[in-house]
Design a protein around this motif. Structure first.
Motif, PDB file in Angstrom:
ATOM      1  N   MET A   1      80.001   8.810 -10.588  1.00 44.55           N
ATOM      2  CA  MET A   1      79.399   8.638 -11.893  1.00 44.55           C
ATOM      3  C   MET A   1      80.527   8.665 -12.933  1.00 44.55           C
ATOM      4  O   MET A   1      81.286   9.605 -13.019  1.00 44.55           O
ATOM      5  N   ALA A   2      80.620   7.618 -13.731  1.00 50.46           N
ATOM      6  CA  ALA A   2      81.611   7.538 -14.797  1.00 50.46           C
ATOM      7  C   ALA A   2      80.920   7.742 -16.143  1.00 50.46           C
ATOM      8  O   ALA A   2      79.819   7.256 -16.366  1.00 50.46           O
ATOM      9  N   THR A   3      81.584   8.468 -17.017  1.00 55.25           N
ATOM     10  CA  THR A   3      81.026   8.734 -18.339  1.00 55.25           C
ATOM     11  C   THR A   3      82.067   8.446 -19.400  1.00 55.25           C
ATOM     12  O   THR A   3      83.226   8.830 -19.268  1.00 55.25           O
ATOM     13  N   VAL A   4      81.624   7.769 -20.454  1.00 53.19           N
ATOM     14  CA  VAL A   4      82.450   7.543 -21.630  1.00 53.19           C
ATOM     15  C   VAL A   4      81.806   8.328 -22.759  1.00 53.19           C
ATOM     16  O   VAL A   4      80.596   8.237 -22.968  1.00 53.19           O
ATOM     17  N   GLU A   5      82.601   9.123 -23.466  1.00 58.36           N
ATOM     18  CA  GLU A   5      82.076   9.885 -24.595  1.00 58.36           C
ATOM     19  C   GLU A   5      82.677   9.339 -25.878  1.00 58.36           C
ATOM     20  O   GLU A   5      83.887   9.141 -25.983  1.00 58.36           O
ATOM     21  N   LEU A   6      81.806   9.097 -26.833  1.00 57.89           N
ATOM     22  CA  LEU A   6      82.203   8.583 -28.133  1.00 57.89           C
ATOM     23  C   LEU A   6      81.670   9.550 -29.190  1.00 57.89           C
ATOM     24  O   LEU A   6      80.507   9.935 -29.141  1.00 57.89           O
ATOM     25  N   ARG A   7      82.537   9.958 -30.094  1.00 55.65           N
ATOM     26  CA  ARG A   7      82.121  10.789 -31.233  1.00 55.65           C
ATOM     27  C   ARG A   7      82.611  10.075 -32.478  1.00 55.65           C
ATOM     28  O   ARG A   7      83.742   9.610 -32.529  1.00 55.65           O
ATOM     29  N   PHE A   8      81.728  10.001 -33.484  1.00 59.36           N
ATOM     30  CA  PHE A   8      82.146   9.358 -34.724  1.00 59.36           C
ATOM     31  C   PHE A   8      81.556  10.066 -35.924  1.00 59.36           C
ATOM     32  O   PHE A   8      80.507  10.694 -35.834  1.00 59.36           O
ATOM     33  N   SER A   9      82.281   9.989 -37.032  1.00 58.72           N
ATOM     34  CA  SER A   9      81.805  10.565 -38.284  1.00 58.72           C
ATOM     35  C   SER A   9      80.467   9.934 -38.629  1.00 58.72           C
ATOM     36  O   SER A   9      80.269   8.738 -38.420  1.00 58.72           O
ATOM     37  N   ALA A  10      79.569  10.731 -39.146  1.00 61.63           N
ATOM     38  CA  ALA A  10      78.213  10.264 -39.442  1.00 61.63           C
ATOM     39  C   ALA A  10      78.210   9.354 -40.666  1.00 61.63           C
ATOM     40  O   ALA A  10      77.697   9.693 -41.732  1.00 61.63           O
ATOM     41  N   LEU A  11      78.812   8.184 -40.491  1.00 63.23           N
ATOM     42  CA  LEU A  11      78.880   7.172 -41.544  1.00 63.23           C
ATOM     43  C   LEU A  11      78.307   5.874 -40.996  1.00 63.23           C
ATOM     44  O   LEU A  11      78.603   5.489 -39.858  1.00 63.23           O
ATOM     45  N   PRO A  12      77.508   5.155 -41.800  1.00 62.91           N
ATOM     46  CA  PRO A  12      76.876   3.922 -41.323  1.00 62.91           C
ATOM     47  C   PRO A  12      77.861   2.888 -40.790  1.00 62.91           C
ATOM     48  O   PRO A  12      77.544   2.156 -39.845  1.00 62.91           O
ATOM     49  N   GLU A  13      79.053   2.825 -41.354  1.00 63.75           N
ATOM     50  CA  GLU A  13      80.009   1.805 -40.915  1.00 63.75           C
ATOM     51  C   GLU A  13      80.499   2.011 -39.484  1.00 63.75           C
ATOM     52  O   GLU A  13      81.051   1.090 -38.881  1.00 63.75           O
ATOM     53  N   HIS A  14      80.296   3.194 -38.913  1.00 70.37           N
ATOM     54  CA  HIS A  14      80.733   3.446 -37.540  1.00 70.37           C
ATOM     55  C   HIS A  14      79.683   3.051 -36.498  1.00 70.37           C
ATOM     56  O   HIS A  14      79.989   3.003 -35.299  1.00 70.37           O
ATOM     57  N   VAL A  15      78.466   2.776 -36.943  1.00 71.38           N
ATOM     58  CA  VAL A  15      77.390   2.414 -36.014  1.00 71.38           C
ATOM     59  C   VAL A  15      77.735   1.113 -35.286  1.00 71.38           C
ATOM     60  O   VAL A  15      77.499   0.980 -34.095  1.00 71.38           O
ATOM     61  N   ARG A  16      78.310   0.158 -35.984  1.00 64.78           N
ATOM     62  CA  ARG A  16      78.674  -1.121 -35.369  1.00 64.78           C
ATOM     63  C   ARG A  16      79.659  -0.907 -34.210  1.00 64.78           C
ATOM     64  O   ARG A  16      79.518  -1.505 -33.145  1.00 64.78           O
ATOM     65  N   THR A  17      80.618  -0.035 -34.412  1.00 63.10           N
ATOM     66  CA  THR A  17      81.585   0.255 -33.350  1.00 63.10           C
ATOM     67  C   THR A  17      80.882   0.858 -32.131  1.00 63.10           C
ATOM     68  O   THR A  17      81.172   0.475 -30.997  1.00 63.10           O
ATOM     69  N   ALA A  18      79.953   1.768 -32.364  1.00 64.54           N
ATOM     70  CA  ALA A  18      79.207   2.375 -31.258  1.00 64.54           C
ATOM     71  C   ALA A  18      78.425   1.314 -30.488  1.00 64.54           C
ATOM     72  O   ALA A  18      78.384   1.341 -29.247  1.00 64.54           O
ATOM     73  N   ARG A  19      77.821   0.365 -31.205  1.00 67.08           N
ATOM     74  CA  ARG A  19      77.082  -0.727 -30.543  1.00 67.08           C
ATOM     75  C   ARG A  19      78.008  -1.565 -29.660  1.00 67.08           C
ATOM     76  O   ARG A  19      77.660  -1.912 -28.536  1.00 67.08           O
ATOM     77  N   LEU A  20      79.180  -1.906 -30.205  1.00 72.79           N
ATOM     78  CA  LEU A  20      80.133  -2.732 -29.451  1.00 72.79           C
ATOM     79  C   LEU A  20      80.634  -2.020 -28.199  1.00 72.79           C
ATOM     80  O   LEU A  20      80.729  -2.619 -27.119  1.00 72.79           O
ATOM     81  N   VAL A  21      80.961  -0.739 -28.328  1.00 76.38           N
ATOM     82  CA  VAL A  21      81.441   0.039 -27.183  1.00 76.38           C
ATOM     83  C   VAL A  21      80.328   0.152 -26.135  1.00 76.38           C
ATOM     84  O   VAL A  21      80.565  -0.038 -24.938  1.00 76.38           O
ATOM     85  N   ALA A  22      79.114   0.440 -26.575  1.00 75.16           N
ATOM     86  CA  ALA A  22      77.987   0.572 -25.641  1.00 75.16           C
ATOM     87  C   ALA A  22      77.758  -0.722 -24.872  1.00 75.16           C
ATOM     88  O   ALA A  22      77.544  -0.699 -23.653  1.00 75.16           O
TER      89      ALA A  22
END
Length: 143
Positions: free
Chosen positions: A1-22
């Motif tokens: 089982m492989a896991t990637v963990e992403l943490r980002f500041s709670a700012l709307p502009e970081h949501v796009r990055t989370a979508r791309l990584v996911a």
């Protein structure tokens, strides 16, 4: 089982990055190409919800996203640090007395439920988590 963990500041502009990584990790895990848009949209809704909860509750902690590859499924967990989560607020209001952020929260959860067959929303003293999963294609065996 492989896991990637992403943490980002709670700012709307970081949501796009989370979508791309996911989407990239889902593709690598073997999620069907036809479902990748649903993965992107669901992660975007879950992350936007977490960002909104952090902002409305003055929480500076980062939003957590776990991308988990299993043999037969790909899971994503989006966590917030709001004690009791939004679910506690929704239970307290009845009969249309919801405030606008809670209504937006319910709409976001409805969108996620429409996009993902396997979704679970939990809340607790340490915050809330939205768990979503999709089946993966078995690894191709070369002759």
């Amino acid at each position: 089982m492989a896991t990637v963990e992403l943490r980002f500041s709670a700012l709307p502009e970081h949501v796009r990055t989370a979508r791309l990584v996911a989407a990239a990790v889902a593709r690598r895990a073997g999620v069907d190409e036809a479902v990748l848009d649903e993965v992107r949209l669901a992660v975007g809704e879950a992350c936007s919800r977490a960002v909104g909860l952090h902002a409305s509750n003055d929480i500076a902690a980062p939003v957590r996203v776990l991308l988990i590859e299993d043999e037969k499924k790909f899971s994503i967990e989006v966590g917030d640090e709001v004690p009791g989560g939004a679910g506690a607020h929704a239970d307290e209001t009845e009969g249309g007395a919801e405030s606008e952020p809670e209504g937006e929260d319910e709409m976001g959860l409805a969108v996620i439920s429409g996009l993902v067959d396997d979704v679970e929303v939990t809340t607790g003293e340490g915050g809330g988590v939205i768990r979503m999963s999709w089946p993966t294609a078995p690894a191709a065996v070369l002759p």
